[in-house]
Design a protein around this motif. Structure first.
Motif, mmCIF file in Angstrom:
data_model
loop_
_atom_site.group_PDB
_atom_site.id
_atom_site.type_symbol
_atom_site.label_atom_id
_atom_site.label_comp_id
_atom_site.label_asym_id
_atom_site.label_seq_id
_atom_site.Cartn_x
_atom_site.Cartn_y
_atom_site.Cartn_z
ATOM 1 N N THR A 224 0.939 -1.268 -0.095
ATOM 2 C CA THR A 224 -0.022 -0.005 -0.004
ATOM 3 C C THR A 224 0.749 1.195 -0.089
ATOM 4 O O THR A 224 1.829 1.530 0.705
ATOM 5 C CB THR A 224 -0.840 -0.066 1.340
ATOM 6 O OG1 THR A 224 -1.802 -1.075 1.043
ATOM 7 C CG2 THR A 224 -1.761 1.236 1.235
ATOM 8 N N ARG A 225 0.737 2.180 -0.877
ATOM 9 C CA ARG A 225 1.259 3.210 -1.044
ATOM 10 C C ARG A 225 0.390 4.628 -0.783
ATOM 11 O O ARG A 225 -0.703 4.719 -1.341
ATOM 12 C CB ARG A 225 2.089 3.623 -2.306
ATOM 13 C CG ARG A 225 2.878 4.617 -2.545
ATOM 14 C CD ARG A 225 3.546 4.715 -3.876
ATOM 15 N NE ARG A 225 3.946 5.725 -4.342
ATOM 16 C CZ ARG A 225 3.027 6.974 -5.023
ATOM 17 N NH1 ARG A 225 1.839 6.559 -5.509
ATOM 18 N NH2 ARG A 225 3.460 7.972 -5.284
ATOM 19 N N ARG A 226 0.909 5.631 -0.108
ATOM 20 C CA ARG A 226 0.127 6.627 0.253
ATOM 21 C C ARG A 226 0.999 7.949 -0.311
ATOM 22 O O ARG A 226 2.148 8.194 0.624
ATOM 23 C CB ARG A 226 -0.504 6.782 1.662
ATOM 24 C CG ARG A 226 -1.201 8.022 1.885
ATOM 25 C CD ARG A 226 -2.647 8.041 1.884
ATOM 26 N NE ARG A 226 -3.309 6.914 2.308
ATOM 27 C CZ ARG A 226 -4.073 6.985 3.492
ATOM 28 N NH1 ARG A 226 -4.034 7.713 4.144
ATOM 29 N NH2 ARG A 226 -4.715 5.696 3.794
ATOM 30 N N ASP A 227 0.468 8.941 -0.986
ATOM 31 C CA ASP A 227 1.273 9.931 -1.199
ATOM 32 C C ASP A 227 1.159 11.053 -0.134
ATOM 33 O O ASP A 227 -0.155 11.298 0.434
ATOM 34 C CB ASP A 227 0.688 11.089 -2.333
ATOM 35 C CG ASP A 227 1.098 10.197 -3.507
ATOM 36 O OD1 ASP A 227 2.124 9.590 -3.622
ATOM 37 O OD2 ASP A 227 0.403 10.450 -4.819
ATOM 38 N N LEU A 228 1.867 11.782 0.415
ATOM 39 C CA LEU A 228 1.825 12.649 1.625
ATOM 40 C C LEU A 228 1.842 14.191 1.317
ATOM 41 O O LEU A 228 1.641 14.794 2.341
ATOM 42 C CB LEU A 228 3.111 12.500 2.577
ATOM 43 C CG LEU A 228 3.334 10.917 3.101
ATOM 44 C CD1 LEU A 228 4.691 10.935 3.680
ATOM 45 C CD2 LEU A 228 2.362 10.745 3.915
ATOM 46 N N ALA A 229 1.821 14.380 0.135
ATOM 47 C CA ALA A 229 1.647 15.868 -0.302
ATOM 48 C C ALA A 229 0.465 16.612 0.307
ATOM 49 O O ALA A 229 -0.556 16.013 0.241
ATOM 50 C CB ALA A 229 1.678 16.312 -1.722
ATOM 51 N N GLY A 230 0.749 17.540 1.022
ATOM 52 C CA GLY A 230 -0.347 18.349 1.978
ATOM 53 C C GLY A 230 -1.167 17.419 3.015
ATOM 54 O O GLY A 230 -2.066 17.724 3.524
ATOM 55 N N ARG A 231 -0.521 16.583 3.311
ATOM 56 C CA ARG A 231 -0.780 15.552 4.281
ATOM 57 C C ARG A 231 -0.094 15.616 5.729
ATOM 58 O O ARG A 231 0.988 15.251 5.482
ATOM 59 C CB ARG A 231 -1.246 14.100 4.204
ATOM 60 C CG ARG A 231 -2.214 13.910 3.345
ATOM 61 C CD ARG A 231 -2.724 12.458 3.158
ATOM 62 N NE ARG A 231 -3.849 12.349 2.345
ATOM 63 C CZ ARG A 231 -3.821 11.671 1.145
ATOM 64 N NH1 ARG A 231 -2.878 10.701 0.889
ATOM 65 N NH2 ARG A 231 -5.040 11.466 0.596
ATOM 66 N N GLU A 232 -0.491 15.811 6.798
ATOM 67 C CA GLU A 232 0.323 15.820 7.779
ATOM 68 C C GLU A 232 -0.722 15.083 9.169
ATOM 69 O O GLU A 232 -1.756 15.324 8.822
ATOM 70 C CB GLU A 232 0.952 16.978 8.534
ATOM 71 C CG GLU A 232 2.039 17.541 7.420
ATOM 72 C CD GLU A 232 2.863 18.733 8.055
ATOM 73 O OE1 GLU A 232 2.458 19.117 9.286
ATOM 74 O OE2 GLU A 232 3.640 19.237 7.407
ATOM 75 N N GLY A 233 -0.156 14.384 9.988
ATOM 76 C CA GLY A 233 -0.752 13.895 11.250
ATOM 77 C C GLY A 233 -0.733 12.614 11.056
ATOM 78 O O GLY A 233 0.179 11.699 10.303
ATOM 79 N N ARG A 234 -1.684 11.691 11.740
ATOM 80 C CA ARG A 234 -1.674 10.353 12.015
ATOM 81 C C ARG A 234 -2.373 9.741 10.442
ATOM 82 O O ARG A 234 -3.374 10.164 9.921
ATOM 83 C CB ARG A 234 -2.639 9.755 12.911
ATOM 84 C CG ARG A 234 -1.695 9.432 14.192
ATOM 85 C CD ARG A 234 -2.774 9.140 15.155
ATOM 86 N NE ARG A 234 -2.257 7.574 15.536
ATOM 87 C CZ ARG A 234 -3.193 6.812 15.849
ATOM 88 N NH1 ARG A 234 -4.364 7.095 16.316
ATOM 89 N NH2 ARG A 234 -2.728 5.639 16.262
#
Length: 154
Positions: free
Chosen positions: A96-106
């Protein structure tokens, strides 16, 4: 006739190359932001995962795994995080891959659904590896790798 057609194609290609090449106009260029992120792993499977037998007559096995939980901070650019469960004895990998652009936190990263034919399952237990990686730019950084056991449920 063929020579004139070939000459026309050559001229068209030459004009296009000049228009978009080093002599052409640069379109859409913007300064790049470096890919960076501080990612910490809060939880992953620790000891045992299960391979459950499917219902509805298919007989296929499904990997039952809890999500990996990570915390992302200081995100810039377009980094990504990957959660991988690899079971080499079954030639099975859930990624599973998730882009982090613009995301912070849990973030909870659920294992991608994978199935295994019952013909390939010939043991009650398999060794597996759980890993979490973060990708910044062209570099993958290993945050965690852990060996675990996958137990086959009937």
């Amino acid at each position: 006739m063929a020579a004139r057609l070939l000459s026309g194609v050559f001229v068209l290609v030459l004009v296009a190359a000049v228009a978009v090449g080093p002599l052409g106009v640069a379109v859409g260029e913007s300064p790049t932001t470096p890919d960076e992120a501080t990612v910490t792993v809060e939880s992953v499977p620790t000891d045992t995962l299960t391979l459950d037998r499917g219902r509805f007559g298919s007989g296929r096995y499904h990997l039952d795994a809890p999500p990996a939980v990570v915390t992302a901070a200081n995100v810039s650019g377009t980094p990504s995080v990957r959660y991988v469960i690899d079971v080499p004895g079954l030639w099975m990998t859930a990624t599973t891959r998730r882009d982090l652009a613009g995301r912070e936190g849990r973030l909870a990263l659920a294992a991608s659904p994978v199935t295994v034919s019952p013909d390939r399952v010939d043991r009650r237990r398999y060794n597996a590896t759980v890993a979490v990686w973060v990708r910044t730019g062209s570099r993958d950084r290993d945050l965690l790798q852990r060996r675990i056991t996958v137990e086959v449920e009937s």
